[in-house]
Design a protein around this motif. Sequence first.
Motif, PDB file in Angstrom:
ATOM      1  N   GLY A 103       0.779  -1.229   0.000  1.00  0.00           N
ATOM      2  CA  GLY A 103       0.000   0.000   0.000  1.00  0.00           C
ATOM      3  C   GLY A 103       0.809   1.276   0.000  1.00  0.00           C
ATOM      4  N   TYR A 104       1.794   1.383   0.906  1.00  0.00           N
ATOM      5  CA  TYR A 104       2.538   2.637   1.006  1.00  0.00           C
ATOM      6  C   TYR A 104       3.375   2.901  -0.235  1.00  0.00           C
ATOM      7  N   ALA A 105       3.793   1.836  -0.911  1.00  0.00           N
ATOM      8  CA  ALA A 105       4.517   2.029  -2.162  1.00  0.00           C
ATOM      9  C   ALA A 105       3.605   2.501  -3.282  1.00  0.00           C
ATOM     10  N   MET A 106       2.301   2.300  -3.140  1.00  0.00           N
ATOM     11  CA  MET A 106       1.337   2.722  -4.157  1.00  0.00           C
ATOM     12  C   MET A 106       0.938   4.192  -4.025  1.00  0.00           C
ATOM     13  N   ILE A 107       1.200   4.788  -2.882  1.00  0.00           N
ATOM     14  CA  ILE A 107       0.665   6.120  -2.597  1.00  0.00           C
ATOM     15  C   ILE A 107       1.124   7.146  -3.624  1.00  0.00           C
ATOM     16  N   ALA A 108       2.423   7.094  -3.990  1.00  0.00           N
ATOM     17  CA  ALA A 108       2.933   8.066  -4.954  1.00  0.00           C
ATOM     18  C   ALA A 108       2.210   7.950  -6.293  1.00  0.00           C
ATOM     19  N   THR A 109       1.976   6.717  -6.734  1.00  0.00           N
ATOM     20  CA  THR A 109       1.289   6.512  -8.010  1.00  0.00           C
ATOM     21  C   THR A 109      -0.177   6.922  -7.917  1.00  0.00           C
ATOM     22  N   ILE A 110      -0.831   6.612  -6.798  1.00  0.00           N
ATOM     23  CA  ILE A 110      -2.222   7.018  -6.603  1.00  0.00           C
ATOM     24  C   ILE A 110      -2.331   8.534  -6.638  1.00  0.00           C
ATOM     25  N   GLU A 111      -1.405   9.213  -5.962  1.00  0.00           N
ATOM     26  CA  GLU A 111      -1.439  10.678  -5.949  1.00  0.00           C
ATOM     27  C   GLU A 111      -1.188  11.250  -7.348  1.00  0.00           C
ATOM     28  N   GLN A 112      -0.276  10.627  -8.079  1.00  0.00           N
ATOM     29  CA  GLN A 112       0.001  11.093  -9.436  1.00  0.00           C
ATOM     30  C   GLN A 112      -1.255  11.013 -10.300  1.00  0.00           C
ATOM     31  N   GLU A 113      -2.002   9.914 -10.172  1.00  0.00           N
ATOM     32  CA  GLU A 113      -3.199   9.726 -10.994  1.00  0.00           C
ATOM     33  C   GLU A 113      -4.362  10.603 -10.529  1.00  0.00           C
ATOM     34  N   ILE A 114      -4.606  10.633  -9.225  1.00  0.00           N
ATOM     35  CA  ILE A 114      -5.805  11.278  -8.683  1.00  0.00           C
ATOM     36  C   ILE A 114      -5.630  12.791  -8.579  1.00  0.00           C
ATOM     37  N   VAL A 115      -4.447  13.240  -8.119  1.00  0.00           N
ATOM     38  CA  VAL A 115      -4.229  14.665  -7.862  1.00  0.00           C
ATOM     39  C   VAL A 115      -3.644  15.379  -9.073  1.00  0.00           C
ATOM     40  N   CYS A 116      -2.536  14.856  -9.578  1.00  0.00           N
ATOM     41  CA  CYS A 116      -1.789  15.575 -10.616  1.00  0.00           C
ATOM     42  C   CYS A 116      -2.413  15.441 -12.000  1.00  0.00           C
ATOM     43  N   LYS A 117      -2.761  14.218 -12.390  1.00  0.00           N
ATOM     44  CA  LYS A 117      -3.263  14.004 -13.749  1.00  0.00           C
ATOM     45  C   LYS A 117      -4.726  14.413 -13.898  1.00  0.00           C
ATOM     46  N   ARG A 118      -5.589  13.878 -13.035  1.00  0.00           N
ATOM     47  CA  ARG A 118      -7.036  14.054 -13.218  1.00  0.00           C
ATOM     48  C   ARG A 118      -7.616  15.170 -12.365  1.00  0.00           C
ATOM     49  N   ARG A 119      -6.867  15.588 -11.335  1.00  0.00           N
ATOM     50  CA  ARG A 119      -7.297  16.684 -10.456  1.00  0.00           C
ATOM     51  C   ARG A 119      -8.680  16.427  -9.842  1.00  0.00           C
ATOM     52  N   TRP A 120      -8.902  15.184  -9.466  1.00  0.00           N
ATOM     53  CA  TRP A 120     -10.149  14.848  -8.789  1.00  0.00           C
ATOM     54  C   TRP A 120     -10.123  15.304  -7.334  1.00  0.00           C
ATOM     55  N   MET A 121      -8.935  15.399  -6.758  1.00  0.00           N
ATOM     56  CA  MET A 121      -8.768  15.832  -5.377  1.00  0.00           C
ATOM     57  C   MET A 121      -7.536  16.720  -5.306  1.00  0.00           C
ATOM     58  N   ASP A 122      -7.430  17.520  -4.234  1.00  0.00           N
ATOM     59  CA  ASP A 122      -6.222  18.317  -4.053  1.00  0.00           C
ATOM     60  C   ASP A 122      -5.276  17.597  -3.088  1.00  0.00           C
ATOM     61  N   GLU A 123      -4.084  18.165  -2.898  1.00  0.00           N
ATOM     62  CA  GLU A 123      -3.062  17.508  -2.097  1.00  0.00           C
ATOM     63  C   GLU A 123      -3.478  17.364  -0.636  1.00  0.00           C
ATOM     64  N   LYS A 124      -4.182  18.364  -0.118  1.00  0.00           N
ATOM     65  CA  LYS A 124      -4.609  18.291   1.283  1.00  0.00           C
ATOM     66  C   LYS A 124      -5.606  17.159   1.492  1.00  0.00           C
ATOM     67  N   GLU A 125      -6.596  17.053   0.580  1.00  0.00           N
ATOM     68  CA  GLU A 125      -7.560  15.960   0.686  1.00  0.00           C
ATOM     69  C   GLU A 125      -6.867  14.613   0.594  1.00  0.00           C
ATOM     70  N   MET A 126      -5.908  14.512  -0.316  1.00  0.00           N
ATOM     71  CA  MET A 126      -5.185  13.261  -0.490  1.00  0.00           C
ATOM     72  C   MET A 126      -4.403  12.919   0.762  1.00  0.00           C
ATOM     73  N   GLY A 127      -3.761  13.912   1.362  1.00  0.00           N
ATOM     74  CA  GLY A 127      -3.023  13.678   2.598  1.00  0.00           C
ATOM     75  C   GLY A 127      -3.923  13.196   3.721  1.00  0.00           C
TER      76      GLY A 127
END
Length: 203
Positions: free
Chosen positions: A22-46
Amino acid sequence: MKLIFNIFGVFLKIGPSTFGGGYAMIATIEQEIVCKRRWMDEKEMGDMVSVSGSAPGGVAVNCAAFIGYRLGGVLGAVAAVTAITLPTFFIVFLLSFLSVIFKDNAKVEAALKGIHAAVISLIILAAFKMWKSSVLDTATLIIAASAVILLLFTGIHSFYLILGGPIAGIAIVLFKRSKGMFVKTEKEQTEEKRELHFPEYYI
């Protein structure tokens, strides 16, 4: 329904493309959800990552459930959890048959050692991201440092550290408020938000 299918597609890609849990997936999840698609912001993701790590079960599955529910309700949560677990299930199911044949193969052992080294870097990156969003002041620094020391140098179970973290945080906030002290719950945004670029990890 289009959003539900998009959620399913994103997590279906993340599931088989990351190693290390799981923890190794976090960077990739954030890249997809926050950076690419902008479904959530960094604070929500954190916040999602913090809650996912505190809840029982795997952090990646928990994170997928929270994100899916945040974006698409119950159907979104079901789609995200199904998508992130299904590929891994089939891969592990297949590897369980092949492991008997290839377990003594030198090339396979070398490949696994390389994967282990890469996984360490992914976990360090996840820890760094969580550090940036969670360590706000002296109190949170002491909590984080105490948890690391207890985890590494004592036999205390991680469950008690996960349970003790929020209890200590709540106690500190209540104490500061009772004394009329300033309570800091998030970092100040002193500069424009910069887009973060994470490498993507594929088999």
